[in-house]
Design a protein around this motif. Structure first.
Motif, PDB file in Angstrom:
ATOM      1  N   GLU A   1      61.345  76.038 -22.610  1.00 28.72           N
ATOM      2  CA  GLU A   1      62.586  75.566 -23.215  1.00 28.72           C
ATOM      3  C   GLU A   1      62.584  74.044 -23.326  1.00 28.72           C
ATOM      4  O   GLU A   1      62.135  73.345 -22.439  1.00 28.72           O
ATOM      5  N   PHE A   2      63.086  73.539 -24.442  1.00 23.81           N
ATOM      6  CA  PHE A   2      63.143  72.101 -24.666  1.00 23.81           C
ATOM      7  C   PHE A   2      64.584  71.701 -24.905  1.00 23.81           C
ATOM      8  O   PHE A   2      65.303  72.358 -25.637  1.00 23.81           O
ATOM      9  N   SER A   3      65.001  70.639 -24.295  1.00 24.66           N
ATOM     10  CA  SER A   3      66.359  70.176 -24.537  1.00 24.66           C
ATOM     11  C   SER A   3      66.394  68.661 -24.435  1.00 24.66           C
ATOM     12  O   SER A   3      65.527  68.045 -23.826  1.00 24.66           O
ATOM     13  N   THR A   4      67.409  68.090 -25.036  1.00 26.74           N
ATOM     14  CA  THR A   4      67.627  66.658 -24.912  1.00 26.74           C
ATOM     15  C   THR A   4      68.764  66.442 -23.934  1.00 26.74           C
ATOM     16  O   THR A   4      69.634  67.303 -23.791  1.00 26.74           O
ATOM     17  N   PRO A   5      68.757  65.315 -23.268  1.00 24.78           N
ATOM     18  CA  PRO A   5      69.814  65.064 -22.294  1.00 24.78           C
ATOM     19  C   PRO A   5      71.188  65.000 -22.969  1.00 24.78           C
ATOM     20  O   PRO A   5      71.326  64.477 -24.074  1.00 24.78           O
ATOM     21  N   ASP A   6      72.183  65.517 -22.285  1.00 26.59           N
ATOM     22  CA  ASP A   6      73.552  65.446 -22.769  1.00 26.59           C
ATOM     23  C   ASP A   6      74.103  64.050 -22.504  1.00 26.59           C
ATOM     24  O   ASP A   6      73.635  63.341 -21.611  1.00 26.59           O
TER      25      ASP A   6
ATOM     26  N   ILE B   1      67.990  56.121 -28.233  1.00 24.51           N
ATOM     27  CA  ILE B   1      67.577  56.221 -26.837  1.00 24.51           C
ATOM     28  C   ILE B   1      66.435  57.220 -26.804  1.00 24.51           C
ATOM     29  O   ILE B   1      66.579  58.355 -27.274  1.00 24.51           O
ATOM     30  N   SER B   2      65.295  56.795 -26.282  1.00 27.49           N
ATOM     31  CA  SER B   2      64.147  57.700 -26.231  1.00 27.49           C
ATOM     32  C   SER B   2      63.413  57.525 -24.911  1.00 27.49           C
ATOM     33  O   SER B   2      63.597  56.531 -24.209  1.00 27.49           O
ATOM     34  N   SER B   3      62.576  58.495 -24.602  1.00 25.57           N
ATOM     35  CA  SER B   3      61.809  58.441 -23.364  1.00 25.57           C
ATOM     36  C   SER B   3      60.588  59.339 -23.475  1.00 25.57           C
ATOM     37  O   SER B   3      60.656  60.417 -24.060  1.00 25.57           O
ATOM     38  N   VAL B   4      59.503  58.866 -22.930  1.00 24.39           N
ATOM     39  CA  VAL B   4      58.303  59.677 -22.759  1.00 24.39           C
ATOM     40  C   VAL B   4      57.927  59.546 -21.295  1.00 24.39           C
ATOM     41  O   VAL B   4      57.786  58.440 -20.784  1.00 24.39           O
TER      42      VAL B   4
ATOM     43  N   ARG C   1      67.198  60.454 -29.045  1.00 28.41           N
ATOM     44  CA  ARG C   1      68.555  60.669 -29.572  1.00 28.41           C
ATOM     45  C   ARG C   1      68.988  59.413 -30.292  1.00 28.41           C
ATOM     46  O   ARG C   1      68.793  58.309 -29.800  1.00 28.41           O
ATOM     47  N   THR C   2      69.590  59.600 -31.448  1.00 32.43           N
ATOM     48  CA  THR C   2      70.077  58.468 -32.237  1.00 32.43           C
ATOM     49  C   THR C   2      71.570  58.636 -32.463  1.00 32.43           C
ATOM     50  O   THR C   2      72.031  59.723 -32.804  1.00 32.43           O
ATOM     51  N   PHE C   3      72.305  57.548 -32.266  1.00 31.84           N
ATOM     52  CA  PHE C   3      73.749  57.542 -32.423  1.00 31.84           C
ATOM     53  C   PHE C   3      74.130  56.534 -33.494  1.00 31.84           C
ATOM     54  O   PHE C   3      73.675  55.394 -33.469  1.00 31.84           O
ATOM     55  N   SER C   4      74.957  56.954 -34.414  1.00 31.14           N
ATOM     56  CA  SER C   4      75.492  56.069 -35.441  1.00 31.14           C
ATOM     57  C   SER C   4      76.743  55.418 -34.865  1.00 31.14           C
ATOM     58  O   SER C   4      77.710  56.100 -34.544  1.00 31.14           O
TER      59      SER C   4
END
Length: 144
Positions: A28-33, A68-71, A102-105
């Motif tokens: 399962e893959f998810s992005t942080p809330d 906001i990104s992370s590896v 995640r990108t926020f406008s």
């Protein structure tokens, strides 16, 4: 059946994950809330990033878009079947490379020169100040 076989069967999803509440498939893959708050003076974005450090996180602000990104570097290794003198015997050793983006406008009223971020106890907090409201300019009318 030995311990190794039992553990491999479990982690290779041979058991129904539905029978183990709270356990999800490792595929399962998810992005942080995130939580986003607005006040008169600023916006606040908070994101839980447990297990990461500030070095794992990248923040970019470009033309009212906040990314906001992370590896997170991880390892995968086959199970070691024999003990050696200086190394422990692993029954399972899995680490995955995890990443998200995640990108926020952002609204037009932000002060993009004063955005600040802090990372504490696994929580990223991004403080985005708002520009002061510019009152409409009153223009006097001169009678001629």
């Amino acid at each position: 059946m030995n311990t190794m076989t039992l553990l491999n069967d479990f982690f290779n999803n041979n058991y129904s994950m539905n029978s183990f509440p709270g356990i999800t498939s490792r595929q399962e893959f998810s992005t942080p809330d995130v939580d986003i708050q607005e006040s008169d003076n600023n916006y606040l974005i908070e994101m839980d990033l447990p297990g990461r450090t500030e070095k794992d996180i990248s923040l970019e602000l470009n033309d009212k878009l906040l990314t906001i990104s992370s590896v997170q570097k991880t390892e995968t290794q086959e199970v070691q079947t024999e003990k050696t003198e200086n190394k422990p015997q692993y029954l399972i050793k899995e680490r995955r490379r995890t990443q998200f983006r995640r990108t926020f406008s952002l609204p037009k009223d932000i002060d993009d020169n004063n955005v600040k971020a802090e990372f504490k106890n696994g929580v990223l907090s991004v403080y985005i100040p708002r520009k002061a409201d510019v009152a409409p300019k009153k223009i006097s009318i001169i009678s001629v």
